[in-house]
Design an enzyme around this catalytic site. Sequence first.
Site, PDB file in Angstrom:
ATOM      1  N   LYS A 100     -41.914  32.228 -13.578  1.00 54.98           N
ATOM      2  CA  LYS A 100     -40.912  31.717 -12.619  1.00 54.98           C
ATOM      3  C   LYS A 100     -41.583  31.444 -11.280  1.00 54.98           C
ATOM      4  CE  LYS A 100     -39.781  36.516 -11.525  1.00 54.98           C
ATOM      5  NZ  LYS A 100     -38.935  37.668 -11.868  1.00 54.98           N
ATOM      6  N   TYR A 112     -48.327  27.300  22.071  1.00 57.55           N
ATOM      7  CA  TYR A 112     -46.915  27.435  22.465  1.00 57.55           C
ATOM      8  C   TYR A 112     -46.628  28.820  23.041  1.00 57.55           C
ATOM      9  CZ  TYR A 112     -45.541  23.135  20.015  1.00 57.55           C
ATOM     10  OH  TYR A 112     -45.396  21.837  19.611  1.00 57.55           O
TER      11      TYR A 112
HETATM   12  C1  LIG Z   1     -39.713  38.759 -12.222  1.00 60.83           C
HETATM   13  C2  LIG Z   1     -39.287  39.687 -13.284  1.00 60.83           C
HETATM   14  C3  LIG Z   1     -40.204  40.576 -13.878  1.00 60.83           C
HETATM   15  C4  LIG Z   1     -41.639  40.708 -13.428  1.00 60.83           C
HETATM   16  O1  LIG Z   1     -41.771  41.620 -12.374  1.00 60.83           O
HETATM   17  P1  LIG Z   1     -43.217  41.960 -11.766  1.00 60.83           P
HETATM   18  O2  LIG Z   1     -42.943  43.054 -10.802  1.00 60.83           O
HETATM   19  O3  LIG Z   1     -43.713  40.727 -11.096  1.00 60.83           O
HETATM   20  O4  LIG Z   1     -44.094  42.355 -12.901  1.00 60.83           O
HETATM   21  C5  LIG Z   1     -39.765  41.329 -14.947  1.00 60.83           C
HETATM   22  N1  LIG Z   1     -38.490  41.247 -15.388  1.00 60.83           N
HETATM   23  C6  LIG Z   1     -37.581  40.431 -14.812  1.00 60.83           C
HETATM   24  C7  LIG Z   1     -36.196  40.391 -15.337  1.00 60.83           C
HETATM   25  C8  LIG Z   1     -37.951  39.629 -13.745  1.00 60.83           C
HETATM   26  O5  LIG Z   1     -37.046  38.821 -13.184  1.00 60.83           O
END
Ligand SMILES: *Cc1c(COP(=O)(O)O)cnc(C)c1O
Length: 374
Positions: free
Chosen positions: A35, A266
């Site tokens: 993702k 700035y």
């Molecule tokens: C993003 C996610 C993970 C991964 O988590 P990490 O801490 O990056 O390993 C696992 N399970 C779900 C449902 C997620 O949304």
Amino acid sequence: MKSLNCIAISRAALVHNFDQCRQLAGDASILALVKADGYGHGMIDCARIFAECGVAAFGVAEALEGVQLRAAGITLPIFVFAGVIPQTVSAILDAELTPVVVDQTVLPELSRQAQLRQIEVGLHLKLDAGMGRQGTLPADFVALVKAVQALPCLRIEGVLAHLPLSEDRKSNNSSQVLATFTEVTAALSRLVPGKCSLHLANSGGLFYVAGAQLDMIRLGISLYGYYPDGHVGRAAASPPLLQPVMRFATRIIQVRQIPAGSGLGYNHLFTTSRDSTIAVLPVGYEDGYLRCLSNKAQALIGGKRAPVVGRISMNLTLVDITGFDTVQVGDEAVLLGRQGGEEISADDIAGWMQTISYEVLCLFGKLNERVLVD
Ligand SMILES: *Cc1c(COP(=O)(O)O)cnc(C)c1O
């Protein structure tokens, strides 16, 4: 023509991290979270590399990302973790994505469209075993299972929950969530005949929660080379350590001699206390190098740490290189990653920004051009 700002993604580091996690995972299979464009590392490139490594499945937030992975030729299972709603069902079924169902709302439409297509849809159910975000509470879970079973063309393939505090090794929350998850799913074993995949652990769960491996582990941050608890985790880990995958480099566009007592940029947020040599970098908050890093961050130039001075603006950042050996326009400056014997990690930057490495990686990776190296 390419931007002066460039994100390099190390294929070798991705493979190394996958192999390290694979060893820790034992018999459990690995779902790679890609993702957020692979946490900024490039969803499609990362998915192809993990597929070659032998990953079992992928996880995305929205259905759209799954559709993009399919268009890129990814054939492994792809779990959709956010937004399985009636409006996305047809895209999910067309692309043969695996829906993560959080409650009963989507079930009638899922079943209706599965019947129309004369297919059986395998789905995973999300239990809220203590995360307090998405899912169905333990008290309502059997009703959810029965609702699935009452509808045609749906099959429960798995049950999952998520850990809210897995990176906190001092907390006993994870063992409580694991206990709740185990209790609820054990009671289901009579109700759901056949193989039902159970999964709870994220990276923190894999590293820090004994017994959380179960059938599958959902890994994100560790595959990209970071420990879920940042510096603390890296310091406590035993080698071989995870290897950061992302490097963010730019080029110096001006080198200036500035007298003592000059206000820089700035708001004159910084005033030189001595005659200074200042390097100008073509990077700013537009590139994810956020304004809150002003007067806080460091960059690597000539293998040495140089402080960011003054306000970071939309496209420009100043660094103090007073006393450095000859530095010239066109020389490389590293904002994230190694140069010479020095390294700036996403945990360093997260510390300066008061956030976590995840956010730094998403920002930098999504806002800049990337190249795959090694
Ligand atoms: C993003 C996610 C993970 C991964 O988590 P990490 O801490 O990056 O390993 C696992 N399970 C779900 C449902 C997620 O949304």
